[in-house]
Design a protein around this motif. Structure first.
Motif, PDB file in Angstrom:
ATOM      1  N   PRO A   9       0.483  -1.513   0.084  1.00  0.00           N
ATOM      2  CA  PRO A   9      -0.046  -0.212   0.495  1.00  0.00           C
ATOM      3  C   PRO A   9       1.109   1.266  -0.056  1.00  0.00           C
ATOM      4  CG  PRO A   9       0.313  -0.674   1.794  1.00  0.00           C
ATOM      5  CD  PRO A   9       0.547  -1.902   1.100  1.00  0.00           C
ATOM      6  N   ILE A  10       1.612   1.074   0.153  1.00  0.00           N
ATOM      7  CA  ILE A  10       2.867   2.282   0.486  1.00  0.00           C
ATOM      8  C   ILE A  10       3.422   3.032  -0.668  1.00  0.00           C
ATOM      9  CG2 ILE A  10       5.067   2.836   1.598  1.00  0.00           C
ATOM     10  CD1 ILE A  10       3.509   2.024   3.620  1.00  0.00           C
ATOM     11  N   ILE A  13       0.580   4.987  -1.973  1.00  0.00           N
ATOM     12  CA  ILE A  13       0.514   6.881  -1.350  1.00  0.00           C
ATOM     13  C   ILE A  13       1.177   7.460  -1.734  1.00  0.00           C
ATOM     14  CG2 ILE A  13       0.449   7.462   1.236  1.00  0.00           C
ATOM     15  CD1 ILE A  13       0.111   4.958   2.060  1.00  0.00           C
ATOM     16  N   MET A 559       2.311   5.479   7.177  1.00  0.00           N
ATOM     17  CA  MET A 559       0.711   5.552   7.420  1.00  0.00           C
ATOM     18  C   MET A 559       0.284   4.110   7.913  1.00  0.00           C
ATOM     19  SD  MET A 559      -1.119   8.351   5.895  1.00  0.00           S
ATOM     20  CE  MET A 559      -0.441   8.525   4.323  1.00  0.00           C
ATOM     21  N   VAL A 560      -0.905   4.412   8.435  1.00  0.00           N
ATOM     22  CA  VAL A 560      -2.311   3.580   8.468  1.00  0.00           C
ATOM     23  C   VAL A 560      -2.760   2.901   7.179  1.00  0.00           C
ATOM     24  CG1 VAL A 560      -3.641   1.978   9.795  1.00  0.00           C
ATOM     25  CG2 VAL A 560      -1.466   2.863  10.852  1.00  0.00           C
ATOM     26  N   ASP A 561      -3.193   2.031   6.802  1.00  0.00           N
ATOM     27  CA  ASP A 561      -3.986   2.758   5.105  1.00  0.00           C
ATOM     28  C   ASP A 561      -4.912   2.115   5.914  1.00  0.00           C
ATOM     29  OD1 ASP A 561      -5.179   2.795   2.874  1.00  0.00           O
ATOM     30  OD2 ASP A 561      -4.184   0.841   2.184  1.00  0.00           O
ATOM     31  N   ALA A 562      -6.188   2.539   5.552  1.00  0.00           N
ATOM     32  CA  ALA A 562      -7.419   2.166   5.623  1.00  0.00           C
ATOM     33  C   ALA A 562      -8.354   2.069   5.335  1.00  0.00           C
ATOM     34  CB  ALA A 562      -8.169   2.947   7.541  1.00  0.00           C
ATOM     35  N   THR A 563      -7.942   2.720   3.749  1.00  0.00           N
ATOM     36  CA  THR A 563      -8.885   2.446   3.465  1.00  0.00           C
ATOM     37  C   THR A 563      -8.899   1.491   1.949  1.00  0.00           C
ATOM     38  OG1 THR A 563      -7.276   3.047   1.373  1.00  0.00           O
ATOM     39  CG2 THR A 563      -8.122   4.874   2.067  1.00  0.00           C
ATOM     40  N   GLY A 564      -8.444   0.249   1.729  1.00  0.00           N
ATOM     41  CA  GLY A 564      -8.927  -0.828   1.314  1.00  0.00           C
ATOM     42  C   GLY A 564      -8.660  -1.074   0.208  1.00  0.00           C
TER      43      GLY A 564
ATOM     44  N   GLU B  18       2.495  12.594   9.169  1.00  0.00           N
ATOM     45  CA  GLU B  18       3.210  11.967   9.494  1.00  0.00           C
ATOM     46  C   GLU B  18       3.621  11.108  10.724  1.00  0.00           C
ATOM     47  OE1 GLU B  18       3.517   7.677   8.498  1.00  0.00           O
ATOM     48  OE2 GLU B  18       4.967   8.759   9.240  1.00  0.00           O
ATOM     49  N   ASP B  67      -4.868   7.160   6.874  1.00  0.00           N
ATOM     50  CA  ASP B  67      -4.954   7.025   5.591  1.00  0.00           C
ATOM     51  C   ASP B  67      -6.929   6.501   5.750  1.00  0.00           C
ATOM     52  OD1 ASP B  67      -5.951   8.074   3.189  1.00  0.00           O
ATOM     53  OD2 ASP B  67      -4.517   6.591   2.333  1.00  0.00           O
ATOM     54  N   ARG B  84      -7.108  -3.616   9.663  1.00  0.00           N
ATOM     55  CA  ARG B  84      -6.476  -4.271   8.771  1.00  0.00           C
ATOM     56  C   ARG B  84      -5.115  -4.862   8.586  1.00  0.00           C
ATOM     57  NH1 ARG B  84      -6.578  -1.175   4.620  1.00  0.00           N
ATOM     58  NH2 ARG B  84      -7.113  -2.632   2.819  1.00  0.00           N
ATOM     59  N   GLN B  99       1.265  -2.432  10.293  1.00  0.00           N
ATOM     60  CA  GLN B  99       0.080  -2.798   9.646  1.00  0.00           C
ATOM     61  C   GLN B  99       0.722  -4.497   9.536  1.00  0.00           C
ATOM     62  OE1 GLN B  99      -2.099  -0.090   7.451  1.00  0.00           O
ATOM     63  NE2 GLN B  99      -3.632  -0.953   7.324  1.00  0.00           N
TER      64      GLN B  99
END
Lengths: 579, 200
Positions: A9-10, A13, A559-564, B18, B67, B84, B99
């Motif tokens: 995911p990085i 982004i 950063m945490v990715d919560a978007t799926g 960040e 995000d 997740r 994560q």
């Protein structure tokens, strides 16, 4: 629990390392371009600060490289201010540095690079008894029973069955380029899991010497922890004993697991002993100094330049050489006051951004123009490779006996000529070989520290130049560090007691460099030539060679990715440009 | 409960928002202060080396930039399996996200039984130490929520918040062991770098 796994995911982004490769009709790479797609601007943040604080910012540049940036930073200040650190402090630093190599290399191998060679899902086909027999034939490692490997297999099965997971669910499993027998795959999977347990024991050296976890403390002039065998807060007998145990575990794992695994896997991939070399030019700044950082004759790893594979004519590069140590920006998103074709020594370095690339998302970079956030460092105009292979060649060429023995034994085991070291496999083997050298150095360095303490030599901090009023009004320094992934340099200019200029040339800037004004490719770009891809949409062959360098790419955005985002949509983290 | 109880601030303070997790941790420490049995840990940009810590936790409260495709500055919370977990093909070992660390703890059956995440949608990830205005105004609400979560978990959180509502944690690193001659630990709260630009 309901979990989903997403690949990379990085990059989605912000972007990190991007490879664009051109393929011919045969799916063989004819040209490759390496781009760092995220800018690192720590040089700007450091301007105007107290040089003694620089390490605390530098160590935040990267989550894997905290220690190496801290050391390079304090060494640059010590060099500028002519500060000599005490004997015991140097030994403690060398313990931290050697530990870092082994820790980093083991985690890189099992957690990242092994998955390029090991098909985890295929391990389910293995006969645990066969894996057990292999384990017992390659080392005396304790976890070797058929029952142990059967349990690992059950664990893998349960993860695969859960249908939700991670590393085991979405790599290139089943790719035709995987060639290990199931029993060896199972062996490697077991050690992948064991390495995660191992790391919690071996980080204790840093926790103790740094005095703080997870970010250790550093100090210009020595190390922050005093030695006092009878104090609860200092380096005492109890803590020394923990460190000694930790060193035992490090040596044991390298001897019994890491090195034997590399030798067990390598024969299945000997075609990688003839591709992936790249440049044939290698540079080291050197590491594990004696008490004087400027006396390169006392370094364990010498400071060397090797040109065009010639191991008989090695020279010592001088990082203070304004004419030879330069960075270029012809193909980089920066501008220099003297124009795009100028080369600047890092002490004169400029960090002025000039982004001319397309707005993301984009399909292709214009590689005829600027195409990377990495500058192009060159030694005497030449691109060079840095890293484990450069260090092992430096040790080998200068006759370091243990290295010579390890290299020769490895070549013999693989029935390969010396020329095979100039390759993807050579780089991966070099990482394991130097891990052995550094692991053993931990024991000798520890013994030296104990001897120093017994002799009453317990001073760990030199405060002669701590006060800024004791500094010259202008000073320049070079801080070297052989980071696990290669030669790192911090160049500092101090003026009126503040940082006037600060430039880092990190290992990945050397290795992942874009082309320079003369069209010379960087190490990654050159190394990928002639790789034939079995399935271009799954460019496993590219990953193998790029991973063999152990890239560090702008890893600082976490950063945490919560978007799926589904696994299928972001399958590779790479662009392969089909032309 | 035999494990550790940790509030973990993560993120990169060199890339403005960040680093909001680390800033929020500083502010929590300043305004709530000591909570018995609870540790405050600055995880910074550490990746895989945080795994042993995570696996030792009974309670883990993570503060981080998130995000979620939300409005910049919006406070976001997730608990347990709403978070997740993932991993996968990477270019670099340095791309370990938190994560992924949680994903590894999960496959090892060592995920903290009590796991909660509080953060905010960042407005700017460009180079610089200063938190954006929109996110700065969210730091106090994050601290209030963090205190409430700790209280819900049964920890003895002092009532009320200390200090002024400056909306940004001050930072002073401390050495646990002072060198004999006492060098001064670095600080970075004193001088704010003006927000200089990153790439467009």
């Amino acid at each position: 629990m309901a979990t989903r796994l997403v690949v990379d995911p990085i990059t989605r982004i912000e972007g990190h390392l991007r490879i664009e490769a051109e393929l011919d009709a045969d799916n063989t790479i004819t040209a490759a371009y390496s781009s760092g797609t995220m800018v690192r601007g720590i040089e700007i943040i450091l301007e105007g600060r107290d040089p003694r604080d620089a390490w605390a910012f530098a160590q935040r540049a990267c989550g894997v490289c905290t220690t190496v940036h801290s050391f390079a930073s304090i060494r640059s200040v010590e060099d500028a201010l002519d500060i000599q650190i005490p004997h015991a402090a140097n030994l403690i630093r060398n313990l931290m540095i050697a530990q870092q190599y082994v820790h980093d290399h083991v985690m890189h191998f099992y957690h990242l690079h092994a998955l390029d060679w090991v098909d985890i899902v295929n391990a389910l086909q293995a006969d645990p008894a066969e894996t057990s027999a292999i384990q017992q034939s390659i080392s005396t490692w304790k976890n070797s029973s058929p029952g142990y490997f059967a349990d690992i297999q059950k664990k893998v099965q349960s993860i695969v069955d859960s249908g939700q997971l991670s590393i085991f669910a979405n790599a290139y499993w089943g790719h035709p380029a995987y060639k290990l027998p199931p029993a060896v795959n199972l062996l490697a999977v077991a050690h992948y899991l064991e390495a995660l347990d191992w790391q919690s024991h071996v980080t204790k050296i840093h926790t103790i010497f740094g005095g703080k976890n997870p970010h250790p403390n550093f100090v210009v002039g020595g190390v922050p922890m005093p030695i006092d065998l009878n104090s609860d807060t200092a380096l005492n007998a109890e803590r020394l004993s923990i460190i000694s145990d930790s060193i035992d575990r490090i040596i044991e794992f390298v001897d019994q697991v890491y090195l034997p695994d590399v030798l067990a896997i390598a024969p299945n991939y000997l075609e990688y002993a003839s591709i992936g070399e790249g440049l044939g030019n290698f540079l080291t700044w050197g590491e594990l100094p004696g008490d004087d950082n400027r006396d390169t004759s006392k370094f364990l790893v010498p400071r060397t330049l090797i040109v065009n594979r010639d191991l008989t004519t090695i020279t010592e590069p001088d990082p203070r050489d304004f004419e030879r140590m330069q960075e270029f920006i012809t193909h980089s998103w920066y501008e220099y006051a003297d124009g795009d074709n100028a080369g600047l020594h890092p002490w004169d370095g400029e960090t002025k951004f000039n982004y001319t690339g397309p707005q993301p998302p984009y399909e292709e970079l214009n590689v005829d123009g600027k195409y990377s956030w990495l500058k192009a460092p060159r030694w005497n105009g030449m691109p060079v490779e840095v890293g484990p292979l450069a260090r092992v060649l430096a040790l080998y060429a200068t006759g370091h006996a243990q290295t010579v023995d390890l290299v020769d034994a490895t070549l013999k085991a693989l029935d390969a000529p010396l020329g095979a070291v100039f390759s993807t496999l050579g780089r991966t083997a070099a990482r394991a070989i130097e891990s052995k050298v550094f692991a053993d150095s931990l024991r000798t360095t520890y013994d030296e520290l104990i001897a120093a303490i017994k002799a009453g030599d317990t001073r760990t901090f030199n405060n002669d130049r701590w006060e800024p009023r004791s500094w010259p009004s202008e000073a320049r320094g070079f801080g070297f560090m052989e980071a696990p992934r290669g030669a790192l340099g911090h160049w500092i200019v101090i003026k009126n007691r503040k940082i006037e200029n600060y430039q880092m040339v990190v290992p990945t800037t050397w290795n992942a460099s874009p082309r320079d004004g003369n069209g010379q490719a960087g190490a990654y770009e050159a190394s990928l030539l002639n790789h034939k891809l079995a399935k271009p949409e799954w460019p496993l062959e590219i990953l193998r060679t790029i991973h063999s360098f152990d890239p560090c790419m702008a890893c600082a955005i976490h950063m945490v990715d919560a978007t799926g985002e589904s696994v299928a949509e972001v399958a590779t983290g790479m662009n392969v440009c089909m032309t | 409960m035999s494990g550790r109880h940790v509030v973990l601030g993560i993120g990169n303070i060199l890339n403005r928002d960040e680093g909001l997790g680390v800033r929020a941790l500083d502010l929590l420490e300043e305004r709530v202060g000591v909570v018995p049995d609870v540790e405050y840990v600055d995880g910074g940009v550490m990746g895989l080396t945080l795994l042993p810590l995570v696996e030792e936790c009974d309670h883990l409260l993570v503060l981080d930039a998130i995000d979620a495709g939300a409005e910049p500055g919006e406070l976001i919370e997730m608990s347990g399996d709403e978070i997740r977990l993932f991993s996968g093909v990477k270019m670099s070992e340095h791309q370990i996200t938190f994560q992924e660390v949680l994903g590894l703890a999960f496959i090892r059956d060592k995920l903290p039984p009590h796991l909660h995440l509080i953060g905010a949608q960042p407005a700017s990830l460009s180079i610089g130490l200063e938190i954006s205005d929109r996110v700065r105004s969210t730091l106090s609400p994050i601290v209030v929520r963090a205190a409430a979560v700790l209280r819900d978990w049964g920890f003895e959180v002092p009532d009320g918040l200390k200090g002024s509502d400056r909306g940004e944690g001050s930072r002073s690193t401390t050495t646990t062991a002072d060198p004999s001659d006492g060098p001064i630990p670095p600080t970075w709260a004193d001088s704010r770098v003006p927000s200089r630009l990153g790439p467009a």
